[in-house]
Design an enzyme around this catalytic site. Structure first.
Site, PDB file in Angstrom:
ATOM      1  N   LYS A  93       0.824  -1.215   0.000  1.00  0.00           N
ATOM      2  CA  LYS A  93       0.000   0.000   0.000  1.00  0.00           C
ATOM      3  C   LYS A  93       0.856   1.263   0.000  1.00  0.00           C
ATOM      4  O   LYS A  93       0.624   2.195   0.763  1.00  0.00           O
ATOM      5  CB  LYS A  93      -0.990  -0.018   1.165  1.00  0.00           C
ATOM      6  CG  LYS A  93      -1.967  -1.194   1.096  1.00  0.00           C
ATOM      7  CD  LYS A  93      -2.941  -1.199   2.257  1.00  0.00           C
ATOM      8  CE  LYS A  93      -3.911  -2.364   2.150  1.00  0.00           C
ATOM      9  NZ  LYS A  93      -3.255  -3.676   2.347  1.00  0.00           N
ATOM     10  N   ARG A  94       1.842   1.276  -0.874  1.00  0.00           N
ATOM     11  CA  ARG A  94       2.688   2.446  -1.018  1.00  0.00           C
ATOM     12  C   ARG A  94       1.952   3.529  -1.829  1.00  0.00           C
ATOM     13  O   ARG A  94       0.920   3.283  -2.429  1.00  0.00           O
ATOM     14  CB  ARG A  94       4.003   2.078  -1.702  1.00  0.00           C
ATOM     15  CG  ARG A  94       4.861   1.081  -0.934  1.00  0.00           C
ATOM     16  CD  ARG A  94       5.231   1.597   0.449  1.00  0.00           C
ATOM     17  NE  ARG A  94       6.344   0.865   1.044  1.00  0.00           N
ATOM     18  CZ  ARG A  94       6.227  -0.005   2.045  1.00  0.00           C
ATOM     19  NH1 ARG A  94       5.063  -0.267   2.562  1.00  0.00           N
ATOM     20  NH2 ARG A  94       7.299  -0.604   2.547  1.00  0.00           N
TER      21      ARG A  94
END
Length: 272
Positions: A93-94
């Site tokens: 979840k960058r």
């Protein structure tokens, strides 16, 4: 892995199952703690028991980076152990400004060789584009998630009567194509899948939330499948923690087998 190869694996294995390798040192069977690398040993046995039943593995990066250097070592060993014909997802979840995203893309695609990574699109196009520059790699963009807090932003109606998650889909689909962008849509949001398919008919969807979180595989398949299958359904805790004794991996296989059997039927139902 490119789109054609992923579809081929789905047809070959009669499965669109992804297994989340959310290995928690506090939850794995106690006998594994005697191993030099308990997390890797846990993942290794899960992989050995299920690799013929799933098309993807999804390590949740937080479970590894929370353990510091040792966790990253376990993650790399796990990634190297996964067979090359299985799709790998870095659930990281960058999402950051362009030059930072370039470093994230290099880390997960070049250094660790993941096939894909989950991305939060809040910072916009320049936070996603760096991930799309790698051949046969995928950005999996968060669209409509299962958690309660998703209503805080994702379901808000904008001035054009469009919900925010729909705006994310409509805008971000132009950044790449259905060959390098997927979307996360939670299984508990299945009633929205038909609307989502009108916006992105050909993209793959990564669907968490079946099992422990209460989502229905039948509902997800009915509303989310396309002609290529088009969905990868992730299960984590309900599979990997199915057993807690020395035979834990076989217990995990039993659950994965039941899911794969159901997926075989669902694929046949749409002519795949």
């Amino acid at each position: 892995m490119n789109k054609e190869q992923l579809i081929s694996q789905i047809k070959l294995k009669r499965s669109f199952l992804c297994i989340g390798l959310d290995a928690d040192i506090n939850k794995i069977p106690k006998h594994l703690l005697s191993f030099e690398d308990p997390i890797f040993e846990f993942n290794k046995q899960i992989i050995d028991a299920t690799k013929d039943l799933c098309v993807a593995y999804k390590p949740n990066i937080a479970f590894y980076e929370s353990m510091g250097v040792e966790g990253w070592i376990s993650l790399n060993r796990t990634l190297e152990y996964i067979p090359s014909d299985i799709f790998t997802i870095a659930d990281a979840k960058r999402g950051d400004i362009g030059n930072t995203s370039q470093m994230y893309a290099k880390a997960f695609f070049q250094n660790m060789n993941f096939d894909s990574i989950t991305i939060a699109p809040y910072m916009g196009k320049d936070s996603v584009i760096p991930f799309l520059k790698f051949k046969d790699k995928w950005a999996i963009i968060l669209a409509l998630t299962s958690n309660e807090g998703s209503n805080d932003f994702q379901r808000k109606t904008l001035s054009d009567n469009c919900e925010l998650f729909e705006k994310v889909l409509n805008i971000s689909k132009e950044w790449g194509s259905d060959k390098n962008i997927m979307y996360v849509v939670g299984a508990t949001r299945y009633e929205k899948l038909s609307e989502i398919r009108k916006i992105i008919p050909n993209h793959f969807l990564l669907v968490p939330g079946v099992g422990v979180q209460g989502g229905s595989l039948d509902d997800v398949a009915r509303h989310g499948m396309n002609k290529d299958c088009g969905i990868i359904v992730n299960l984590s805790r309900s599979i990997i923690y199915a057993g807690d004794n020395i035979d834990f991996a076989n217990e995990s296989r039993k659950i994965a087998q039941k899911i794969q059997d159901k997926m075989d039927f669902l694929l046949s139902d749409i002519g795949i």
